[in-house]
Design a protein around this motif. Structure first.
Motif, PDB file in Angstrom:
ATOM      1  N   THR A 126      -7.623  52.127  19.719  1.00 33.04           N
ATOM      2  CA  THR A 126      -6.447  52.678  20.396  1.00 33.04           C
ATOM      3  C   THR A 126      -5.756  51.579  21.203  1.00 33.04           C
ATOM      4  O   THR A 126      -6.425  50.791  21.877  1.00 33.04           O
ATOM      5  CB  THR A 126      -6.855  53.826  21.339  1.00 33.04           C
ATOM      6  N   ARG A 127      -4.439  51.519  21.151  1.00 37.73           N
ATOM      7  CA  ARG A 127      -3.697  50.530  21.940  1.00 37.73           C
ATOM      8  C   ARG A 127      -3.693  50.964  23.404  1.00 37.73           C
ATOM      9  O   ARG A 127      -3.421  52.127  23.717  1.00 37.73           O
ATOM     10  CB  ARG A 127      -2.275  50.414  21.413  1.00 37.73           C
ATOM     11  N   LEU A 128      -3.988  50.022  24.297  1.00 42.48           N
ATOM     12  CA  LEU A 128      -4.107  50.321  25.721  1.00 42.48           C
ATOM     13  C   LEU A 128      -3.025  49.600  26.500  1.00 42.48           C
ATOM     14  O   LEU A 128      -2.784  48.410  26.294  1.00 42.48           O
ATOM     15  CB  LEU A 128      -5.492  49.906  26.243  1.00 42.48           C
ATOM     16  N   VAL A 129      -2.383  50.327  27.414  1.00 43.05           N
ATOM     17  CA  VAL A 129      -1.254  49.799  28.175  1.00 43.05           C
ATOM     18  C   VAL A 129      -1.415  50.194  29.629  1.00 43.05           C
ATOM     19  O   VAL A 129      -1.751  51.346  29.939  1.00 43.05           O
ATOM     20  CB  VAL A 129       0.080  50.368  27.640  1.00 43.05           C
ATOM     21  N   SER A 130      -1.173  49.250  30.538  1.00 41.34           N
ATOM     22  CA  SER A 130      -1.180  49.584  31.964  1.00 41.34           C
ATOM     23  C   SER A 130       0.117  49.154  32.605  1.00 41.34           C
ATOM     24  O   SER A 130       0.745  48.175  32.181  1.00 41.34           O
ATOM     25  CB  SER A 130      -2.361  48.922  32.686  1.00 41.34           C
ATOM     26  N   ILE A 131       0.535  49.905  33.614  1.00 39.86           N
ATOM     27  CA  ILE A 131       1.706  49.567  34.407  1.00 39.86           C
ATOM     28  C   ILE A 131       1.242  49.310  35.834  1.00 39.86           C
ATOM     29  O   ILE A 131       0.579  50.155  36.437  1.00 39.86           O
ATOM     30  CB  ILE A 131       2.750  50.697  34.385  1.00 39.86           C
ATOM     31  N   CYS A 132       1.540  48.124  36.348  1.00 35.33           N
ATOM     32  CA  CYS A 132       1.220  47.759  37.733  1.00 35.33           C
ATOM     33  C   CYS A 132      -0.284  47.883  37.997  1.00 35.33           C
ATOM     34  O   CYS A 132      -1.085  47.325  37.268  1.00 35.33           O
ATOM     35  CB  CYS A 132       2.047  48.616  38.683  1.00 35.33           C
ATOM     36  N   THR A 133      -0.676  48.636  39.029  1.00 38.22           N
ATOM     37  CA  THR A 133      -2.091  48.723  39.386  1.00 38.22           C
ATOM     38  C   THR A 133      -2.903  49.568  38.417  1.00 38.22           C
ATOM     39  O   THR A 133      -4.124  49.663  38.569  1.00 38.22           O
ATOM     40  CB  THR A 133      -2.268  49.282  40.817  1.00 38.22           C
ATOM     41  N   GLY A 134      -2.266  50.158  37.424  1.00 34.72           N
ATOM     42  CA  GLY A 134      -3.033  50.823  36.374  1.00 34.72           C
ATOM     43  C   GLY A 134      -3.960  49.841  35.678  1.00 34.72           C
ATOM     44  O   GLY A 134      -4.969  50.240  35.079  1.00 34.72           O
ATOM     45  N   GLY A 135      -3.639  48.543  35.775  1.00 32.44           N
ATOM     46  CA  GLY A 135      -4.497  47.522  35.182  1.00 32.44           C
ATOM     47  C   GLY A 135      -5.886  47.482  35.793  1.00 32.44           C
ATOM     48  O   GLY A 135      -6.840  47.026  35.144  1.00 32.44           O
ATOM     49  N   TYR A 136      -6.028  47.936  37.034  1.00 30.81           N
ATOM     50  CA  TYR A 136      -7.350  47.982  37.662  1.00 30.81           C
ATOM     51  C   TYR A 136      -8.296  48.886  36.877  1.00 30.81           C
ATOM     52  O   TYR A 136      -9.498  48.615  36.788  1.00 30.81           O
ATOM     53  CB  TYR A 136      -7.249  48.483  39.104  1.00 30.81           C
ATOM     54  N   VAL A 137      -7.766  49.958  36.318  1.00 33.68           N
ATOM     55  CA  VAL A 137      -8.606  50.881  35.544  1.00 33.68           C
ATOM     56  C   VAL A 137      -9.100  50.201  34.273  1.00 33.68           C
ATOM     57  O   VAL A 137     -10.292  50.258  33.939  1.00 33.68           O
ATOM     58  CB  VAL A 137      -7.829  52.170  35.216  1.00 33.68           C
ATOM     59  N   LEU A 138      -8.189  49.534  33.559  1.00 40.89           N
ATOM     60  CA  LEU A 138      -8.601  48.811  32.348  1.00 40.89           C
ATOM     61  C   LEU A 138      -9.604  47.712  32.681  1.00 40.89           C
ATOM     62  O   LEU A 138     -10.570  47.491  31.947  1.00 40.89           O
ATOM     63  CB  LEU A 138      -7.378  48.202  31.660  1.00 40.89           C
ATOM     64  N   ALA A 139      -9.367  47.034  33.816  1.00 45.90           N
ATOM     65  CA  ALA A 139     -10.269  45.946  34.212  1.00 45.90           C
ATOM     66  C   ALA A 139     -11.646  46.471  34.569  1.00 45.90           C
ATOM     67  O   ALA A 139     -12.667  45.914  34.148  1.00 45.90           O
ATOM     68  CB  ALA A 139      -9.667  45.186  35.387  1.00 45.90           C
ATOM     69  N   ALA A 140     -11.696  47.525  35.362  1.00 47.64           N
ATOM     70  CA  ALA A 140     -12.988  48.087  35.774  1.00 47.64           C
ATOM     71  C   ALA A 140     -13.773  48.620  34.581  1.00 47.64           C
ATOM     72  O   ALA A 140     -15.009  48.636  34.598  1.00 47.64           O
ATOM     73  CB  ALA A 140     -12.768  49.202  36.800  1.00 47.64           C
ATOM     74  N   ALA A 141     -13.058  49.033  33.534  1.00 50.69           N
ATOM     75  CA  ALA A 141     -13.720  49.531  32.326  1.00 50.69           C
ATOM     76  C   ALA A 141     -14.187  48.392  31.420  1.00 50.69           C
ATOM     77  O   ALA A 141     -14.848  48.637  30.410  1.00 50.69           O
ATOM     78  CB  ALA A 141     -12.780  50.450  31.551  1.00 50.69           C
ATOM     79  N   GLY A 142     -13.825  47.156  31.766  1.00 46.24           N
ATOM     80  CA  GLY A 142     -14.255  46.005  30.984  1.00 46.24           C
ATOM     81  C   GLY A 142     -13.339  45.632  29.843  1.00 46.24           C
ATOM     82  O   GLY A 142     -13.600  44.656  29.119  1.00 46.24           O
ATOM     83  N   TYR A 143     -12.247  46.367  29.676  1.00 51.45           N
ATOM     84  CA  TYR A 143     -11.349  46.103  28.550  1.00 51.45           C
ATOM     85  C   TYR A 143     -10.668  44.736  28.652  1.00 51.45           C
ATOM     86  O   TYR A 143     -10.280  44.161  27.633  1.00 51.45           O
ATOM     87  CB  TYR A 143     -10.263  47.175  28.470  1.00 51.45           C
ATOM     88  N   LEU A 144     -10.483  44.238  29.875  1.00 50.85           N
ATOM     89  CA  LEU A 144      -9.717  43.007  30.068  1.00 50.85           C
ATOM     90  C   LEU A 144     -10.583  41.754  30.192  1.00 50.85           C
ATOM     91  O   LEU A 144     -10.050  40.656  30.370  1.00 50.85           O
ATOM     92  CB  LEU A 144      -8.827  43.132  31.314  1.00 50.85           C
ATOM     93  N   ASP A 145     -11.893  41.887  30.114  1.00 48.90           N
ATOM     94  CA  ASP A 145     -12.775  40.717  30.246  1.00 48.90           C
ATOM     95  C   ASP A 145     -12.406  39.644  29.213  1.00 48.90           C
ATOM     96  O   ASP A 145     -12.319  39.914  28.008  1.00 48.90           O
ATOM     97  CB  ASP A 145     -14.237  41.121  30.044  1.00 48.90           C
ATOM     98  N   GLY A 146     -12.180  38.424  29.706  1.00 50.94           N
ATOM     99  CA  GLY A 146     -11.864  37.313  28.828  1.00 50.94           C
ATOM    100  C   GLY A 146     -10.453  37.316  28.284  1.00 50.94           C
ATOM    101  O   GLY A 146     -10.102  36.466  27.457  1.00 50.94           O
ATOM    102  N   ARG A 147      -9.623  38.232  28.759  1.00 47.01           N
ATOM    103  CA  ARG A 147      -8.260  38.354  28.243  1.00 47.01           C
ATOM    104  C   ARG A 147      -7.234  37.966  29.306  1.00 47.01           C
ATOM    105  O   ARG A 147      -7.502  38.038  30.499  1.00 47.01           O
ATOM    106  CB  ARG A 147      -7.975  39.795  27.810  1.00 47.01           C
ATOM    107  N   PRO A 148      -6.021  37.627  28.865  1.00 43.72           N
ATOM    108  CA  PRO A 148      -4.933  37.432  29.824  1.00 43.72           C
ATOM    109  C   PRO A 148      -4.376  38.780  30.256  1.00 43.72           C
ATOM    110  O   PRO A 148      -4.366  39.735  29.474  1.00 43.72           O
ATOM    111  CB  PRO A 148      -3.898  36.644  29.015  1.00 43.72           C
TER     112      PRO A 148
END
Length: 332
Positions: free
Chosen positions: A112-134
């Protein structure tokens, strides 16, 4: 998209969290919901869900919103969008998901494509989706975001980051830029520009454009570069020198360059290249002009020059780009 006989809508599910910003919650519906194909049919279906069973979700305003879907609807998403929230609790403070969020995110299907707006990125980060990514977020939170999630390559200077299946944006209006970018990526510039016109917003601000960090707003009577930009857009197919643009505002080249960067976030040369790439994309998608003619009309002069610029920006050749969007048009 499938054939006309089985026109399938790309399903966008927006996850509404307590403390959400109503403006950002409405961005996906406004942008994706207005996207239409050449026959006027919608290209996306946008639905909203909560981490709890259907019911009210608190906002940062003096009202709540009534959300009709629970988290199980996330399992139906092709794209999940997580807008900002001011009540992320342990997600923002410790980088740890709440049990409700863990259970909700478990419904998301792989791929599934994942998108965050502003601080919504904290949720993706805490879930580990952003590890090693820009990734990016609002510039006010970027330093904290990086400290809390050191595995992420945080870029605080850009409006949004497209890393393929995961995309993150800076605050508020940058969410509009990101959603328009996705419409453009999915269906081309003509569809995205139509959505932008309906929404009365600029059709394109490149993701690499700088966030407006600690830059003073020009005085109401101060000269701007608006007329020079309009002048340049009307003659992209002609050679345009920096001094020509500066003359439109009766400024020296040095003053014009400084003012332009303050207002637009990039240099005049970078902006001109961006506009020419956009013109080339539009012509490749919507016309049968030869690549050589597209290059001339977009102001690149030669096909080789246009090829180099499109390869640098989009990673494809003009012919490859046209082939991709002709294929998309055939299955809408």
């Amino acid at each position: 998209m499938t054939s006309h006989g089985t026109h399938a809508l790309h399903r966008v599910v927006v996850l509404a969290l307590d403390g959400l910003l109503p403006f950002e919650l409405g961005i996906p519906q406004r942008i994706f919901g207005k996207a239409r194909d050449a026959d006027g049919r919608p290209l996306y279906k946008v639905v909203t869900c909560s981490v709890r069973p259907p019911g009210p979700v608190e906002t940062d305003a003096d009202f709540a919103v009534l959300v009709a879907n629970g988290p199980e609807i996330l399992a139906t998403a092709d794209t999940v969008v997580i807008p900002a929230s001011y009540e992320l609790g342990p997600v923002h403070e410790e980088g740890v998901l709440t049990p409700e969020l863990v259970a909700a995110l478990a419904h998301i299907r792989p791929g599934t494509r994942l998108v965050s707006i502003c601080t919504g990125g904290y949720v993706l980060a805490a879930a580990g989706y952003l590890d090693g990514r820009p990734a990016t977020t609002h510039w006010m939170h970027a330093e904290h975001f990086q400290r809390l999630f050191p595995k992420i390559k945080v870029d605080a200077e850009v409006l949004f980051v497209d890393d393929g299946d995961i995309l993150t944006s800076a605050g508020v209006a940058a969410g509009i830029d990101l959603c328009l970018h996705l419409v453009r990526r999915d269906h081309g510039t003509a569809v995205a520009n139509d959505v932008a016109r309906r929404t009365v917003v600029p059709p394109h601000r490149d993701g690499g454009q700088a966030q407006y960090i600690q830059r003073p707003v020009p005085e109401p009577q101060a000269a701007t570069t608006t007329a020079a930009r309009a002048w340049a857009l009307a003659r992209l197919d002609e050679p345009i020198q920096l001094r020509d643009m500066a003359e439109q505002e009766a400024m020296s080249v040095r003053t014009f360059t400084r003012r332009f960067r303050e207002e637009v976030g990039v240099s005049p040369g970078q902006w001109l290249t961006q506009q020419r790439v956009e013109r080339a994309r539009h012509l490749l998608e919507t016309s049968d002009l030869s690549v050589d003619q597209v290059a001339r009309d977009a102001g690149f002069g030669t096909a080789q020059s246009m090829r180099q610029h499109l390869q640098a920006v989009l990673g494809v050749t003009p012919t490859g780009y046209r082939r991709t969007f002709r294929a998309l048009g055939a299955v809408r």
